[in-house]
Design an enzyme around this catalytic site. Structure first.
Site, PDB file in Angstrom:
ATOM      1  CB  SER A 240      44.104  37.763  44.620  1.00  0.00           C
ATOM      2  OG  SER A 240      44.765  36.721  45.304  1.00  0.00           O
ATOM      3  CE  LYS A 241      36.632  35.057  43.820  1.00  0.00           C
ATOM      4  NZ  LYS A 241      35.684  35.050  44.886  1.00  0.00           N
ATOM      5  NE  ARG A 242      47.683  34.447  46.277  1.00  0.00           N
ATOM      6  CZ  ARG A 242      48.366  34.973  47.275  1.00  0.00           C
ATOM      7  NH1 ARG A 242      48.449  34.334  48.410  1.00  0.00           N
ATOM      8  NH2 ARG A 242      48.968  36.127  47.134  1.00  0.00           N
TER       9      ARG A 242
END
Ligand code: GLU
Length: 465
Positions: A240-242
């Site tokens: 994911s983005k993180r």
């Protein structure tokens, strides 16, 4: 048989690296077998699909060099054909009309959940006479799925996987509003596009059993399936983005070369011995599905960056120069004229030896385009002591008297150091500070040559004034 694969993204979000790897595997598999690689944009979900997402997919694939061999097929344009096949199944007794109301289905669902069963349609219209249909209800069309036995998928990555038919209900293939369901549309499209191998993420494995039932109902030849493990972050969690960049175009922005990203994605989940660097030609020659692992792959940005550095060192100088000029074009503090471009072009062979990304490369090259006065990093400024300035003035005079090839510069620097009783480094460090504003750069002789005599002397004089 001509091998035909496809990449079938839904244009509902970014082209992320998981999708890019799926596209890459499809591309390589088809190329390895002398076949074709196709693209189908699965835009049946009209609410969530966007034109921008489609553009990003096309641009991303193009950047990665994974251009399809035929124009993309847009799934939404094929709704009539999807309905036609559903009606054909109906005629052949392989599907039936279901007149359940939304309320009835909800009740069925709630009851199943209350009894601890997984919610499943109970087949109540499977054998019922349509004459009993309640008025005003538009029917959906459901597949008359087999109830006994099992459905087996001999997956090329996962091996044979099976599910008892009793576990699956009669799935809707055409909704009551006449639109096809996703699972049905995929089968009809893969059949019509003559796809021989469906290579996709293993999150689709459960869908495959349903799709197999549709192939069987139509009596169509089935493609082979290969479900590849998803990509996870380094911590094992779903990417994911993180975890950093996820969209393919973001990697472009962050200075990754497409061939480096492809090489990295290929190695993420596929191996051929211990070889890390596998370029496109080699990948086409070597790729096959038996090299695809079954475990979830973990994204490792440090490794990707390392691979990128290898590709940057091997990349064509003119291409890198263009990229650097493009990246620096928005910098208002630089003067990117023809002269600056020429200096960058001249120093790229040295600069590329140290850069791990194109952003780093552009950054390292930027001093060449900086107009005077140069900004000095504190460490560089500290090197420009009063003594160093005096030395630099003398050095400028010495350099003014010579030709400006690397060899002549090198000889002059050595001669100057010797004549002044200094080590080469004692001359080179303040000189580097004067020329670049920094304490790190490629070899000082190459920097001088790239700047050219006029600019180099102007910088030395400005720093020693
Ligand atoms: N459209 C699906 C997705 O984006 C892929 C379907 C398939 O490959 O069969 O996940």
């Amino acid at each position: 048989m001509t091998i035909r694969t496809r990449f079938a993204p839904s244009p509902t979000g970014l082209l992320h690296i998981g999708g890019a790897r799926t596209a890459l595997f499809n591309y390589l598999f088809s190329r390895h077998h002398g076949g074709q690689f196709l693209l189908r944009i699965e835009d049946t979900d009209r609410e969530r699909s966007t034109e921008t997402a489609t553009q990003v997919i096309l641009e991303g694939l193009d950047w990665l060099g994974l251009t399809p061999d035929e124009p993309p097929v847009f799934q939404s344009t094929r709704a009539v054909r999807h309905a036609e096949v559903a009606l054909q199944m109906l005629e052949q007794g392989r599907a039936y009309r279901c007149y359940c109301t939304a309320d009835e289905l909800k009740q069925m669902r709630e009851q199943a959940l209350a009894e601890g069963r997984s919610p499943r349609y109970d087949g109540r219209w499977r054998d019922r006479d349509p004459a009993e249909a309640p008025p005003g209800i538009k029917p959906a069309i459901r597949l008359k799925a087999p109830r006994e036995g099992e459905t087996v998928v001999d997956d090329l990555v996962q091996g044979p996987v099976r599910v008892a038919n009793a576990e699956m209900d009669d799935l809707i293939i055409l909704r009551s509003d006449g639109t096809p369901t996703y699972l049905h549309a995929v089968v009809v499209d893969d059949h019509d596009m003559a796809i021989t191998h469906v290579i996709r993420g293993d999150d689709h494995l459960t869908n495959t059993f349903r799709q197999v039932q549709i192939y069987q109902a139509m009596g169509w030849d089935m493609p082979r399936f290969a479900h590849i493990p998803l990509i996870h972050g380094a911590d094992g969690a779903k990417l994911s983005k993180r975890h950093g960049a996820v969209s393919v175009l973001e990697f472009r922005e962050q200075g990754f070369l497409p061939e480096a990203l492809c090489n990295y994605l290929l190695r993420l989940g596929w191996s051929h011995g211990d070889e890390e660097i596998v370029d496109r030609a080699k990948a086409i020659a070597l790729f096959d599905l038996d090299g695809v692992g079954r475990g979830a792959a973990r994204m490792d940005y440090a490794k990707l960056t390392h691979v990128n550095g290898v590709y940057i060192r091997g990349a064509d100088d003119a291409r890198l120069t263009d990229d650097v000029l493009h990246r620096l074009a928005h910098r208002h503090d630089l003067a990117l004229g023809a002269k600056a471009a020429e200096r960058i072009r001249a120093l790229i062979p040295q600069l590329k030896e140290r850069a791990k990304t194109l952003v780093e490369l552009a950054d390292a090259a930027s001093f060449l385009a900086h107009p005077l006065p140069l900004p000095f990093e504190p460490k560089a400024a500290a090197l420009l002591t009063p003594e160093a300035r005096i030395m630099l003035r003398d050095l400028a005079a010495a350099l003014d008297a010579i030709g400006f090839s690397v060899a002549e510069i090198d000889a002059a620097l050595r001669g100057f150091a010797e004549a002044n009783g200094k080590k080469l480094g004692q001359v080179a460090q303040p000189l580097r500070a004067a020329l670049t504003g920094s304490t790190v750069s490629p070899g000082i002789d190459a920097v001088l040559a790239a700047l050219g005599k006029e600019e180099a002397l102007a910088r030395i004089r400005a720093a020693s004034a």
